[in-house]
Design a protein around this motif. Structure first.
Motif, PDB file in Angstrom:
ATOM      1  N   VAL A 101       0.836  -1.212   0.000  1.00  0.00           N
ATOM      2  CA  VAL A 101       0.000   0.000   0.000  1.00  0.00           C
ATOM      3  C   VAL A 101       0.869   1.260   0.000  1.00  0.00           C
ATOM      4  O   VAL A 101       0.594   2.209  -0.731  1.00  0.00           O
ATOM      5  CB  VAL A 101      -0.962  -0.013   1.212  1.00  0.00           C
ATOM      6  N   ASP A 155     -11.057   5.197   4.329  1.00  0.00           N
ATOM      7  CA  ASP A 155      -9.917   4.625   3.620  1.00  0.00           C
ATOM      8  C   ASP A 155      -8.752   5.607   3.614  1.00  0.00           C
ATOM      9  O   ASP A 155      -8.389   6.150   2.575  1.00  0.00           O
ATOM     10  CB  ASP A 155     -10.374   4.290   2.185  1.00  0.00           C
ATOM     11  N   ASP A 207      -5.601   5.002   1.129  1.00  0.00           N
ATOM     12  CA  ASP A 207      -5.823   4.644  -0.272  1.00  0.00           C
ATOM     13  C   ASP A 207      -5.419   3.190  -0.488  1.00  0.00           C
ATOM     14  O   ASP A 207      -4.575   2.869  -1.330  1.00  0.00           O
ATOM     15  CB  ASP A 207      -5.031   5.591  -1.200  1.00  0.00           C
ATOM     16  N   TRP A 231      -6.419  -1.255  -0.491  1.00  0.00           N
ATOM     17  CA  TRP A 231      -7.046  -2.091  -1.500  1.00  0.00           C
ATOM     18  C   TRP A 231      -7.845  -3.275  -0.974  1.00  0.00           C
ATOM     19  O   TRP A 231      -8.415  -4.021  -1.758  1.00  0.00           O
ATOM     20  CB  TRP A 231      -5.966  -2.607  -2.457  1.00  0.00           C
ATOM     21  N   THR A 232      -7.795  -3.524   0.344  1.00  0.00           N
ATOM     22  CA  THR A 232      -8.476  -4.713   0.855  1.00  0.00           C
ATOM     23  C   THR A 232      -9.820  -4.337   1.468  1.00  0.00           C
ATOM     24  O   THR A 232     -10.093  -3.171   1.750  1.00  0.00           O
ATOM     25  CB  THR A 232      -7.592  -5.437   1.885  1.00  0.00           C
ATOM     26  N   ARG A 263      -7.305  -7.548  -4.913  1.00  0.00           N
ATOM     27  CA  ARG A 263      -7.387  -6.158  -4.466  1.00  0.00           C
ATOM     28  C   ARG A 263      -8.708  -5.545  -4.912  1.00  0.00           C
ATOM     29  O   ARG A 263      -8.745  -4.745  -5.867  1.00  0.00           O
ATOM     30  CB  ARG A 263      -6.207  -5.351  -5.027  1.00  0.00           C
ATOM     31  N   LEU A 311     -10.530  -3.185  -3.909  1.00  0.00           N
ATOM     32  CA  LEU A 311     -10.632  -1.724  -3.991  1.00  0.00           C
ATOM     33  C   LEU A 311      -9.805  -1.150  -5.139  1.00  0.00           C
ATOM     34  O   LEU A 311     -10.097  -0.070  -5.639  1.00  0.00           O
ATOM     35  CB  LEU A 311     -10.198  -1.077  -2.668  1.00  0.00           C
ATOM     36  N   TRP A 312      -8.771  -1.856  -5.487  1.00  0.00           N
ATOM     37  CA  TRP A 312      -8.004  -1.433  -6.676  1.00  0.00           C
ATOM     38  C   TRP A 312      -8.914  -1.524  -7.900  1.00  0.00           C
ATOM     39  O   TRP A 312      -8.964  -0.600  -8.716  1.00  0.00           O
ATOM     40  CB  TRP A 312      -6.769  -2.317  -6.853  1.00  0.00           C
ATOM     41  N   LYS A 342     -11.202   1.321  -7.941  1.00  0.00           N
ATOM     42  CA  LYS A 342     -10.599   2.624  -8.192  1.00  0.00           C
ATOM     43  C   LYS A 342      -9.976   2.693  -9.577  1.00  0.00           C
ATOM     44  O   LYS A 342      -9.671   3.776 -10.068  1.00  0.00           O
ATOM     45  CB  LYS A 342      -9.522   2.911  -7.132  1.00  0.00           C
ATOM     46  N   ASP A 356      -7.323  -5.645 -11.406  1.00  0.00           N
ATOM     47  CA  ASP A 356      -6.374  -6.709 -11.098  1.00  0.00           C
ATOM     48  C   ASP A 356      -6.734  -8.039 -11.743  1.00  0.00           C
ATOM     49  O   ASP A 356      -5.854  -8.806 -12.115  1.00  0.00           O
ATOM     50  CB  ASP A 356      -6.315  -6.909  -9.574  1.00  0.00           C
TER      51      ASP A 356
END
Lengths: 317, 557
Positions: B285, B511, B514, B516-517, B541, B543-544, B547, B553
Motif C-alpha cells: 500500500v 480509507d 488509499d 485495497w483490501t 485487491r 478496492l483497486w 478505483k 487486477d
C-alpha cells in the motif's frame, strides 16, 4: 582480552584448543557468507528507500504494477538453496570431525559432575577428586565425561571448546586439546537456579610433566599440621563433615566440594570469591554473604570457632 | 464491491452509563471488540514485561551490581520471557487477527462468536493467574514469589525437589489456561477462513495477511497441545507422584526439552508469521504497488509452516545428540532460510519501482526488513551446529531472538497499529509523535540488543544475575542498559499518542491510506455487522478494481 594476571578472557575468537579452533574456522566461513548476504540485501533495501521514495515530481497516480516474475523468483529460490547446501556440507564435516574422534592412545579421562552451584572434578584413573578447577596437560587430548547430580548445567570454556550440557541421567562426552599452557575461564551456561551466575570454572593446562606433579600432590592425603589440631577437631565435630571430604580424615561427606587440597585452588564458592583467609572466614561464618542462596548453610559458629576452623582449612594445601 | 454504493449509518453516539458500557464489553461476542480487548490487554502486559526487562538491564549495567537479589533477578527474566511470549505476542496477534480476518474476507463475524469470547477470557484470566503468583506463590524464598525457572522451565529444575512452594504451579496453570484460549481461537480462525469467505474470494484471492493467519492458526493447533500435555505431565510429577521427567526414578529430564521445543520452535513462527502478514499488507500500500509474487509468498508461508515442525532440536545442539541428529536439525533449520529469503526478496521487489510514502506504518515496516534481515543471518549462524555450541545459551542468542521478536515482530505490530488504528477508532494516530516513537525505538532497540551479539561471542552466558569485571563485558553491558531509557521514551510517546489520538486525532475516513483490501470499504469504525451487504470480489485487491476500472487486477491474476 587478556586479563593481565595470567587470566585470559573468554572470547570465542581467541581459541586455544583443537575443537575451538575448528569451530572458529567454520564460523569464519559462515560469517563471511552472512556478511556477503547482508551487504547485498541491505544494499538493495537502502537503494529502494533512497531511489523509490515518493517525490513531489512523481505526479499523481500509481507506478506501473508488477505482479511477479517467474524467472526472478526461481533465481532467488535456487541461489539460497545452493548456499544452504554448501553450508550444510561444511557443517556436517565439522560435526563429524568434532563428535567422532577416533581412539587416541594416552588420552586423559576426566569426569565432571555438575552440582548446584559448583563443579565436581574426578580423575578415575588417577584417584584424584577436586572441585571447580580442571587441571589437564597441554598439547594432548583430554576426554571429559559430563554428568549432573541435580539439574541441567552446561560446561563452557569458550577458548577450549563449544559447550556441552550436563543432564541428570545422561553421560555426555566432549574433548579438549589445549594448544598452550595457561588458565582458561568458563562457567555454567545452562540456567540451573539461584546461583547460576556463580558457577564459574577454570581449566588449567599444564606444561609437559607438570600435570603429573600436580596429580601426585593431589592424590596424597591432607597435610597434618599439629598446630591446628584443635581446629581440625572442631571441624570434625561439626556438621562440616556431613558434606565435605578431607582425604585421610574421618571427614567423608560427598554433597559439597572435596576439601583435601582446598588451598591449592584459586577461588572459593565456584568463583564467588578469591580464596583468601578473610573470604574463607566470611564463607565459613555465612556463605550467603558471598553467594546468596548457596546450598551450604550458615554454620552458626562463634568468631573464635570460625577462626580455628579457618586456620585448619588454611593448612589443607 | 457493493457496500460502497450504500450510505452506511453512522454509529449511534454512546450515551449509556459507564457500568452499562463496561457490561457491554464484558458480554460482547463481537470479533472487533474482542480484538480490541486482546490488543489492550496485551499492551498492559507489554508494559509490565518492559518493566521487568528494565530491572534486568539495571542489574546488569555494571559488574558486581546488587540492584536486585539473584532471586528477584531470576523471577524477572522468567516472568519477562513468559509474559512476552504468552501474554503479549500471542494475544496481540490473535487479537489483531480476530479483528481483521472477518473484515478482510468480507464476513460479519467469526465462525463461533461465543467461543471467541471464551478464548479471550481464558487468555486474560490465565495471565492474571500467572501474575497472582507474585502474591500467592509462596515459594522457596518465603511468601509471594513468581516463577523463577526460566520461560522454558527445564526439568528437573521444575521438580518439587528444586522448586518448592507453588510458583512453578502458577506457571503451569496460568499457561495451561491461556493456552486453551489460544487453541480455541485458532480453531475459530481456521473455521472462519475456510467457511466464511465472501462470494468470489477463492483461496487464491485472500489477502496475504489472511493466508498468514490461516497457516498461523494451524500451527497453533498442532504446536500448543504438546506444551499443554507436557505441562499436565509436569503437574502430575509435582503433585501425583509421577516420574515423567524425574531421572532418578527412571524418567527423562531430556524428554521435557523435546516436548517443550516441539511446541517452542513452531511458537517462534506462530509469533512471526502474523508479522509477515502485516508487512505483506502495509509494504504494497505504501509502495503503491501490488505485492510481488503473491503465489510464491503463499507457497513460502506454507513451506515455513511445514518445516517449522522439523527443526525443534536446534535448541538442543548442546545436549549431546548424535552427529546424524545434529546434522539433520542443522540442515532443516538452514532450509528455513530459503522460504524466508523469498519473502524478503518479494517485499524488496514490491518496493522496487514504487513511489514509497514513508508514513509511520511504512517506517516501522522498513526497519522491520532491516532488523529481520539481521535476525535471519544470525539465525543461520545458530543453525550451524558446531558454531551453535559456542553461541547457544549466550547473549548472542538473546540478541538473535530479540532481533526476531522485537526488531522483527514488535516493529510490524507497531506498523499494524498505526495502519489499522484509524479503522478501529475512526481517528488517525499522530504522525509527528509516530516519527518520534519510531526513531527513538530504532535507536534504543539497536543500542540495547546490537552489542549483545558481541557480549555473547565474548563468552557471556544468558540468565546470569551478575558478572565479574575482568571478562571484558562491562562496556557492552553498559551500552545495552543505556538503550533502555531510550526505548522507554519511545513507548511512552506511543502511549501518549494512543491516548491523545483516541480523544482528538484527525478523523480518518473509511480509507485513509488509499488501500485495497475489504476492511477499507466499510466505515471507520465498522458497524457491529461489518458490511451492510456482503461484498463480492473478483481479485486480490477489490478496492483497486473499484478505483481503477480501466485496469482491474483480475485481468492480471
Amino acid at each position: 582480552v587478556d586479563g593481565g594476571d595470567g587470566l585470559i578472557g573468554t572470547s570465542v575468537f581467541a581459541p586455544a584448543s583443537t575443537p575451538a579452533n575448528q569451530i572458529l574456522e567454520l564460523s569464519h566461513l559462515v560469517l563471511a557468507v552472512c556478511a556477503g548476504i547482508f551487504v547485498v540485501v541491505a544494499g538493495l533495501l537502502v537503494w529502494c528507500v533512497v531511489r523509490y521514495r515518493h517525490r513531489p515530481s512523481d505526479g499523481p497516480g500509481d507506478p506501473p504494477q508488477v505482479y511477479g516474475s517467474n524467472q526472478i523468483e526461481i533465481a532467488w529460490t535456487i541461489v539460497p538453496l545452493i548456499i544452504v547446501f554448501v553450508l550444510f556440507l561444511v557443517t556436517a564435516r565439522t560435526l563429524v570431525a568434532l563428535q567422532t574422534p577416533g581412539p587416541q592412545a594416552g588420552t586423559l579421562e576426566v569426569t565432571v559432575v555438575g552440582h548446584q552451584w559448583w563443579w565436581e572434578v574426578r580423575y578415575p584413573g588417577l584417584g584424584v577428586v577436586t572441585a571447580n578447577e580442571l587441571h589437564v596437560p597441554a598439547h594432548v587430548p583430554t576426554v571429559i565425561a559430563l554428568e549432573s547430580a541435580d539439574v541441567a548445567h552446561s560446561f563452557w570454556v569458550p577458548r577450549l571448546a563449544g559447550k556441552t550440557d550436563l543432564i541428570p541421567g545422561r553421560r555426555n562426552r566432549m574433548w579438549i586439546r589445549p594448544l598452550e599452557p595457561g588458565t582458561y575461564l568458563g562457567q555454567c551456561a545452562e540456567y540451573c537456579g539461584t546461583q547460576h551466575a556463580h558457577m564459574l570454572l577454570r581449566v588449567i593446562a599444564h606444561p609437559e610433566g607438570e600435570f603429573e606433579r600436580w596429580a601426585a600432590a593431589e592424590r596424597g592425603p591432607a597435610v597434618e599440621d599439629p598446630a591446628v589440631a584443635d581446629g581440625r577437631a572442631l571441624f570434625e565435630s561439626t556438621a562440616c563433615v556431613n558434606c565435605h571430604r578431607v582425604g585421610g580424615t574421618p571427614a567423608a561427606g560427598s554433597f559439597g566440594p572435596d576439601l583435601t587440597h582446598l588451598m591449592s585452588r584459586t577461588t572459593i564458592g565456584a568463583g564467588a570469591a578469591e580464596n583468601t583467609p578473610a573470604n574463607l572466614r566470611a564463607w565459613v561464618h555465612d556463605p550467603s554473604t558471598l553467594k546468596p542462596g548457596a546450598r551450604m548453610p550458615a554454620m552458626q559458629l562463634r568468631a573464635p570457632a570460625v577462626d580455628r576452623i579457618v586456620a585448619y582449612l588454611e593448612t589443607l594445601r | 464491491v457493493s457496500t460502497l454504493e450504500h450510505a452506511v449509518p453512522a454509529r449511534p453516539v454512546a450515551a449509556a452509563s459507564l457500568p452499562a458500557r463496561l457490561h457491554g464489553w464484558v458480554v460482547t461476542v463481537d470479533h472487533k471488540r474482542l480484538g480490541i480487548m486482546y490488543v489492550t490487554s496485551a499492551l498492559v502486559f507489554f508494559a509490565i514485561a518492559g518493566l521487568e526487562a528494565s530491572i534486568i538491564r539495571a542489574q546488569l549495567a555494571l559488574p558486581g551490581n546488587d540492584f536486585v537479589s539473584p532471586q528477584v533477578f531470576n523471577r524477572m527474566f522468567t516472568m519477562h520471557g513468559t509474559t512476552m511470549v504468552f501474554l503479549v505476542g500471542m494475544p496481540m496477534l490473535l487479537g489483531i487477527g480476530n479483528y481483521l480476518v472477518p473484515l478482510m474476507i468480507g464476513a460479519r463475524d467469526m465462525a463461533f462468536p461465543r467461543l471467541n469470547a471464551f478464548g479471550f477470557w481464558l487468555f486474560l484470566f490465565g495471565g492474571l493467574l500467572l501474575y497472582f503468583s507474585f502474591l500467592g506463590g509462596d515459594g522457596l524464598y518465603g511468601a509471594g514469589t513468581a516463577p523463577d525457572v526460566g520461560w522454558f522451565a527445564y526439568s528437573p529444575l521444575t521438580g518439587r525437589a528444586f522448586s518448592r512452594g507453588n510458583s512453578t504451579d502458577y506457571w503451569i496453570l496460568g499457561l495451561l489456561v491461556s493456552g486453551f484460549g489460544s487453541i480455541t481461537t485458532a480453531a475459530n480462525l481456521v473455521t472462519t477462513v475456510v467457511t466464511m469467505r465472501c462470494p468470489g474470494m477463492t483461496y487464491g484471492r485472500m489477502p496475504l495477511f489472511v493466508w498468514l493467519m490461516l497457516v498461523d492458526a494451524v500451527l497453533v493447533l498442532f504446536a500448543l497441545p504438546p506444551l499443554t500435555a507436557a505441562q499436565v505431565m509436569l503437574a502430575f510429577d509435582r503433585w501425583l507422584g509421577a516420574h515423567f521427567f524425574d531421572a532418578q526414578a527412571g524418567g527423562s529430564a531430556l524428554l521435557w526439552q523435546h516436548f517443550f521445543w516441539i511446541f517452542g520452535h513452531p511458537e517462534v513462527y506462530i509469533l512471526i508469521l502474523p508479522g509477515f502478514g502485516f508487512a505483506s499488507e502495509i509494504i504494497p500500500v505504501f509502495s503503491r504497488k501490488v505485492i510481488f509474487g503473491y503465489p510464491m509468498m503463499v507457497a513460502a508461508t506454507v513451506t515455513i509452516g511445514f518445516i517449522a515442525f522439523g527443526v525443534w532440536a536446534h535448541h538442543m545442539f548442546t545436549v549431546g545428540l548424535p552427529p546424524v541428529a545434529n546434522g539433520f536439525f542443522a540442515g532443516a533449520s538452514m532450509l528455513i532460510a530459503v522460504p524466508t529469503g523469498i519473502k524478503i526478496f518479494n517485499w524488496l521487489a514490491t518496493m522496487w519501482g514504487g513511489r514509497i510514502r514513508f508514513a509511520t506504518p511504512m517506517l516501522f515496516s522498513t526497519a522491520f526488513l532491516f532488523q529481520f534481515l539481521c535476525a535471519g543471518l544470525t539465525g543461520i549462524m545458530l543453525a550451524v551446529a558446531p558454531f551453535d555450541w559456542q553461541l547457544s545459551d549466550s547473549y548472542f542468542v538473546v540478541a538473535h531472538f530479540h532481533y526476531v521478536l522485537v526488531g522483527g515482530l514488535l516493529f510490524t505490530i507497531f506498523a499494524a497499529i498505526y495502519y489499522w488504528f484509524p479503522k478501529a477508532t475512526g481517528r488517525l494516530l499522530d504522525e509527528r509523535l509516530g516519527r518520534w516513537h519510531f526513531w527513538l525505538l530504532v535507536v534504543g532497540f539497536n543500542l540495547t540488543f546490537g552489542p549483545q551479539h558481541l557480549t555473547g561471542m565474548l563468552g557471556m552466558p544468558r540468565r546470569i544475575y551478575t558478572y565479574l569485571p575482568d571478562r571484558g563485558w562491562d562496556g557492552l553491558n553498559l551500552v545495552s542498559s543505556l538503550g533502555v531509557p531510550v526505548q522507554a521514551a519511545a513507548i511512552a510517546i506511543f502511549a501518549w499518542n494512543l491516548i491523545r489520538s483516541l480523544r482528538s486525532g484527525a478523523p480518518a475516513g473509511d480509507d485513509p491510506w488509499d488501500a485495497w483490501t475489504l476492511e477499507w470499504t466499510t466505515t471507520s469504525p465498522p458497524p457491529a455487522y461489518n458490511f451492510e451487504e456482503l461484498p463480492e470480489v473478483r481479485s486480490r485487491r477489490p478496492l483497486w478494481d473499484l478505483k481503477h476500472p480501466e485496469d482491474p487486477d483480475w485481468r492480471h491474476e
